[in-house]
Design a protein around this motif. Structure first.
Motif, PDB file in Angstrom:
ATOM      1  N   ALA A 256       0.936  -1.303   0.111  1.00 37.46           N
ATOM      2  CA  ALA A 256       0.068   0.013  -0.046  1.00 37.46           C
ATOM      3  C   ALA A 256       1.016   1.283   0.100  1.00 37.46           C
ATOM      4  CB  ALA A 256      -0.958  -0.049   1.242  1.00 37.46           C
ATOM      5  N   ALA A 257       2.046   1.233   0.828  1.00 39.16           N
ATOM      6  CA  ALA A 257       2.789   2.164   0.940  1.00 39.16           C
ATOM      7  C   ALA A 257       3.726   2.418  -0.405  1.00 39.16           C
ATOM      8  CB  ALA A 257       3.977   2.162   2.011  1.00 39.16           C
ATOM      9  N   MET A 258       3.710   1.511  -1.306  1.00 39.92           N
ATOM     10  CA  MET A 258       4.490   1.522  -2.620  1.00 39.92           C
ATOM     11  C   MET A 258       3.600   2.267  -3.498  1.00 39.92           C
ATOM     12  SD  MET A 258       6.476  -2.131  -3.064  1.00 39.92           S
ATOM     13  CE  MET A 258       8.017  -2.277  -2.148  1.00 39.92           C
ATOM     14  N   ALA A 259       2.343   1.770  -3.421  1.00 39.40           N
ATOM     15  CA  ALA A 259       1.169   2.368  -4.382  1.00 39.40           C
ATOM     16  C   ALA A 259       1.134   3.929  -4.205  1.00 39.40           C
ATOM     17  CB  ALA A 259      -0.212   1.667  -4.189  1.00 39.40           C
ATOM     18  N   VAL A 260       0.999   4.496  -2.957  1.00 38.31           N
ATOM     19  CA  VAL A 260       0.813   5.766  -2.606  1.00 38.31           C
ATOM     20  C   VAL A 260       2.078   6.232  -3.112  1.00 38.31           C
ATOM     21  CG1 VAL A 260       0.914   7.479  -0.753  1.00 38.31           C
ATOM     22  CG2 VAL A 260      -0.460   5.431  -0.567  1.00 38.31           C
ATOM     23  N   ALA A 277       9.483   6.615  -9.778  1.00 39.73           N
ATOM     24  CA  ALA A 277       8.044   5.963  -9.844  1.00 39.73           C
ATOM     25  C   ALA A 277       7.572   5.251 -11.067  1.00 39.73           C
ATOM     26  CB  ALA A 277       6.865   7.088  -9.439  1.00 39.73           C
ATOM     27  N   TRP A 278       7.807   5.986 -12.110  1.00 42.78           N
ATOM     28  CA  TRP A 278       7.315   5.392 -13.489  1.00 42.78           C
ATOM     29  C   TRP A 278       8.113   3.822 -13.724  1.00 42.78           C
ATOM     30  CZ3 TRP A 278       3.501   6.190 -16.145  1.00 42.78           C
ATOM     31  CH2 TRP A 278       2.893   7.511 -16.181  1.00 42.78           C
ATOM     32  N   SER A 279       9.283   4.007 -13.404  1.00 41.27           N
ATOM     33  CA  SER A 279      10.301   2.838 -13.487  1.00 41.27           C
ATOM     34  C   SER A 279       9.612   1.470 -12.708  1.00 41.27           C
ATOM     35  CB  SER A 279      11.722   3.004 -13.123  1.00 41.27           C
ATOM     36  OG  SER A 279      12.313   3.780 -14.044  1.00 41.27           O
ATOM     37  N   GLY A 280       9.345   1.768 -11.365  1.00 42.38           N
ATOM     38  CA  GLY A 280       8.942   0.733 -10.564  1.00 42.38           C
ATOM     39  C   GLY A 280       7.433   0.279 -11.123  1.00 42.38           C
ATOM     40  N   ILE A 283       7.195  -1.566 -14.296  1.00 45.88           N
ATOM     41  CA  ILE A 283       7.567  -3.041 -14.238  1.00 45.88           C
ATOM     42  C   ILE A 283       6.467  -3.886 -13.280  1.00 45.88           C
ATOM     43  CG2 ILE A 283       9.335  -4.536 -13.011  1.00 45.88           C
ATOM     44  CD1 ILE A 283      11.587  -2.348 -13.602  1.00 45.88           C
ATOM     45  N   VAL A 284       6.139  -3.340 -12.116  1.00 42.29           N
ATOM     46  CA  VAL A 284       5.248  -4.154 -11.373  1.00 42.29           C
ATOM     47  C   VAL A 284       3.985  -4.505 -11.950  1.00 42.29           C
ATOM     48  CG1 VAL A 284       3.784  -4.121  -9.222  1.00 42.29           C
ATOM     49  CG2 VAL A 284       6.264  -3.322  -9.140  1.00 42.29           C
ATOM     50  N   LEU A 285       3.278  -3.287 -12.632  1.00 46.39           N
ATOM     51  CA  LEU A 285       2.134  -3.578 -13.475  1.00 46.39           C
ATOM     52  C   LEU A 285       2.231  -4.166 -14.817  1.00 46.39           C
ATOM     53  CD1 LEU A 285       0.658   0.160 -13.041  1.00 46.39           C
ATOM     54  CD2 LEU A 285       0.045  -2.023 -11.713  1.00 46.39           C
ATOM     55  N   GLY A 286       3.358  -4.121 -15.466  1.00 47.94           N
ATOM     56  CA  GLY A 286       3.508  -4.811 -16.635  1.00 47.94           C
ATOM     57  C   GLY A 286       3.596  -6.415 -16.346  1.00 47.94           C
ATOM     58  N   ALA A 310      12.907  -0.695  -6.995  1.00 47.84           N
ATOM     59  CA  ALA A 310      12.802   0.725  -7.434  1.00 47.84           C
ATOM     60  C   ALA A 310      12.098   2.000  -6.707  1.00 47.84           C
ATOM     61  CB  ALA A 310      12.372   0.758  -8.954  1.00 47.84           C
ATOM     62  N   LEU A 311      10.999   1.380  -6.100  1.00 49.92           N
ATOM     63  CA  LEU A 311       9.973   2.236  -5.342  1.00 49.92           C
ATOM     64  C   LEU A 311      10.572   2.421  -4.027  1.00 49.92           C
ATOM     65  CD1 LEU A 311       6.544   0.905  -6.499  1.00 49.92           C
ATOM     66  CD2 LEU A 311       7.571   2.959  -7.334  1.00 49.92           C
TER      67      LEU A 311
END
Length: 614
Positions: A256-260, A277-280, A283-286, A310-311
């Protein structure tokens, strides 16, 4: 002053946790039995090459370096990976400190230690260790490029790209995301106009050349396995379960903290925060989206790890805004997740005999049985002629016994597992894919737990076609048959008599894990090609308690389940039943199995299943 004091406290927490974690990982790496993939990477390292059928060369080179420098044992093999795993949190600290501040750096490093998948890196000699290092080097290089530090950024980028290209096909995702994010950021587009950046890209591209040449010379076998054969490439709703498993490895509150952090970072005016933020996030969503279309049979919960890491530099600022109780809960649950993974490895150092169920998914079965198998093989070879050769039924057995014996050239028969894991082309290149012919006494070792029950009759018939009629096997049941090996002492000359396959059987009732009274009935079936089943005894805890009687026909088992392959002369009369009186045994967990005597007099104990007497 307060900020400096907080940073110092964070530094002490980081260093203390790092030292403790290094000690725990070192102890585990010395004791955890070898995972099958580790054994194969060791075997690849003993046949040095630029690339292999499953991966580029770096993982195998590190495995070779480990045993060469530190010795032919589990810890020796894993030490290079442990060292990389120990280095990575310090790199996180350095990057976060440079881009933000010292307090952020130490806290981000502490989170890198606690993040379960990152914190356990190096306990096993797997490609994810150098892959994460390469990913972080590229991430850090991107931060330097955004700051205008092109000279050092380009050098670091070249190193990271080269290391990633030599580690895994999956690194292509890191390259794609990194390039896309650079194009999205104005500072990134400016950096891409510098010729030194493209020189670094060229160096990274050269690292893929060995893999490209290997595939060109081997009919694209590696590419087909990694990109085509193992993936259905059609939508499957099971991908949601896979994605949730990937995210669960980050633990809920930290996730949850990573999402924020990602959401804030995407809107942050600072280029460094947006880059992370974009890199992490991509990769996670991809990898989450990929899970709906890609391989779901093999372990893949570790795929998004570079994105999670990365986050991490963005997380301290998020956690600082949370109430103290939530911060403590986040760190505590993350630490519990790490402890759970370390506990999983610790469980692999035990026999597992005290578990309630031999089929318990919590037990790390892929680590179990190899030491017992090596002991049984050595004892059996000692009783056979000195010129006896060893032949494995599949690549797993060959590589595990090879590591235990220091012999990287144990041949293996063709097996579905060799193809499923992309190792068949490599065995063929090494000349280690055996066709079953022989000119000396041979000890053949196969694993029945590597074959589905319904396929075992067909598999044994296939073995007979390869090596000739099979003699009575020596049965090795590890963890009550959860790992079940058969050892066949084959004569130097092939015997083409009718195939006498090992017995195949199953207990239908009582079911595994059933809670039953002291008097109960056992229902089972058993077949044995050519000679049939002469006798079936019911075993409790390895001791005979009742002789079974023939109980009739089962046309479905013979015709459908075993696909009409059984050559048992009594088929379809393959069912057996027995009345068991266990009143003399204490209440609690016991193990139920069968002892099958064939028409040729051979005796084989089946795998066992747990029951609970009350």
């Amino acid at each position: 002053m307060r900020d400096a004091g907080n940073a110092e406290a964070a530094r002490r927490w980081f260093v203390g946790t790092w030292l403790l974690l290094c000690a725990v990982k070192l102890a585990l790496a010395a004791r955890v039995p070898l995972f099958v993939d580790e054994a194969f990477y060791w075997q690849e390292g003993q046949h040095l090459a630029w690339a292999y059928s499953d991966l580029p060369g770096l993982t195998a080179w590190l495995a070779r370096l480990g045993v060469a420098l530190f010795g032919q044992h589990e810890l020796g093999l894993r030490l290079p990976f442990l060292l990389i795993g120990a280095l990575l949190p310090w790199l996180v600290v350095r990057t976060a400190t440079r881009e933000f501040d010292a307090g952020t750096g130490w806290r981000a490093g502490l989170l890198a230690l606690l993040l379960p998948l990152a914190g356990t890196l190096g306990v096993l000699a797997l490609p994810d260790v150098p892959l994460l290092l390469a990913s972080w080097l590229c991430l850090d290089a991107g931060l330097r490029l955004l700051r205008g530090d092109t000279r050092y950024g380009a050098l670091e980028l070249a190193l990271g790209l080269a290391m990633g290209g030599l580690t895994h096909y999956r690194f292509a995702a890191v390259i794609a995301v990194g390039f896309a994010v650079l194009l999205m950021l104005s500072e990134g587009r400016r950096a891409l106009r510098d010729g030194r950046v493209w020189a670094a890209v060229a160096v990274g591209a050269l690292a893929w050349l060995p893999l490209l040449l290997w595939n060109l010379h081997n009919a694209d076998a590696g590419l087909r396995f990694q990109l085509v054969d193992r993936h259905p490439w059609r939508f499957g709703s099971a991908g949601l379960e896979l994605g949730l498993m990937q995210w669960a490895t980050a633990t809920p509150l930290l996730l949850a903290a990573m999402a924020v952090a990602a959401w804030r970072g995407l809107r942050d005016p600072r280029p460094a925060a947006r880059w992370l933020a974009w890199s992490g996030a991509l990769i996670v969503l991809g990898f989450f989206v990929l899970g709906f279309f890609a391989d779901r049979e093999r372990v893949s919960f570790h795929w998004p790890l570079p994105g999670f890491v990365a986050l991490l530099p963005l997380l301290p600022a998020v956690l600082a805004d949370w109430p103290r109780g939530w911060r403590i809960a986040t760190l505590a649950t993350t630490a519990l997740g790490l402890a759970g993974m370390l506990g999983y490895f610790a469980l692999a150092t035990t026999s597992g005999e005290g578990q309630r169920s031999a089929n318990d998914m919590l037990y790390p079965a892929n680590f179990a049985g190899w030491t017992e198998l090596d002991d049984a093989v050595r004892a059996r070879l000692a009783s056979m002629p000195p010129e006896t050769r060893l032949l494995a039924g599949d690549f797993k057995i060959a590589s595990e016994l090879g590591f235990a014996r220091g012999d990287a050239d144990i041949p293996a028969l063709d097996h579905i597992l060799n193809h499923k894991h992309g190792r068949a082309p490599q065995l063929a290149l090494w000349g280690l894919q055996a066709d079953g012919s022989r000119s000396a006494p041979t000890l053949l070792v196969v694993a029945t737990h590597h074959i589905n029950l319904r396929e075992q009759v067909a598999y044994f018939q296939h073995l007979c076609a390869l090596v000739g009629s099979l003699p009575p096997p020596q049965v090795l049941n590890v963890r009550h048959g959860r790992q079940r090996f058969l050892l066949f002492a084959l004569p130097a000359r092939r015997n083409d008599a009718p195939c006498v396959a090992p017995a195949v059987s199953h207990v239908d009732a009582p079911q595994a894990g059933a809670r039953i009274g002291r008097r109960f009935e056992v229902a089972a079936w058993a077949v044995k090609d050519t000679v049939g089943v002469a006798r079936v005894d019911v075993l409790l805890d390895g001791r005979p308690v009742s002789a079974a009687r023939r109980a009739g026909e089962d046309a479905w088992i013979v015709g459908q389940f075993m696909q009409g392959r059984s050559r048992d002369p009594a088929a379809p009369r393959i069912r057996f039943a027995a009345d068991v009186d266990a009143s003399a045994l204490p209440a609690g967990l016991h193990w139920l199995g069968l002892r099958i005597t064939g028409g040729d007099g051979a005796v084989e104990d089946s795998a066992e299943q747990p029951i609970e007497l009350h």
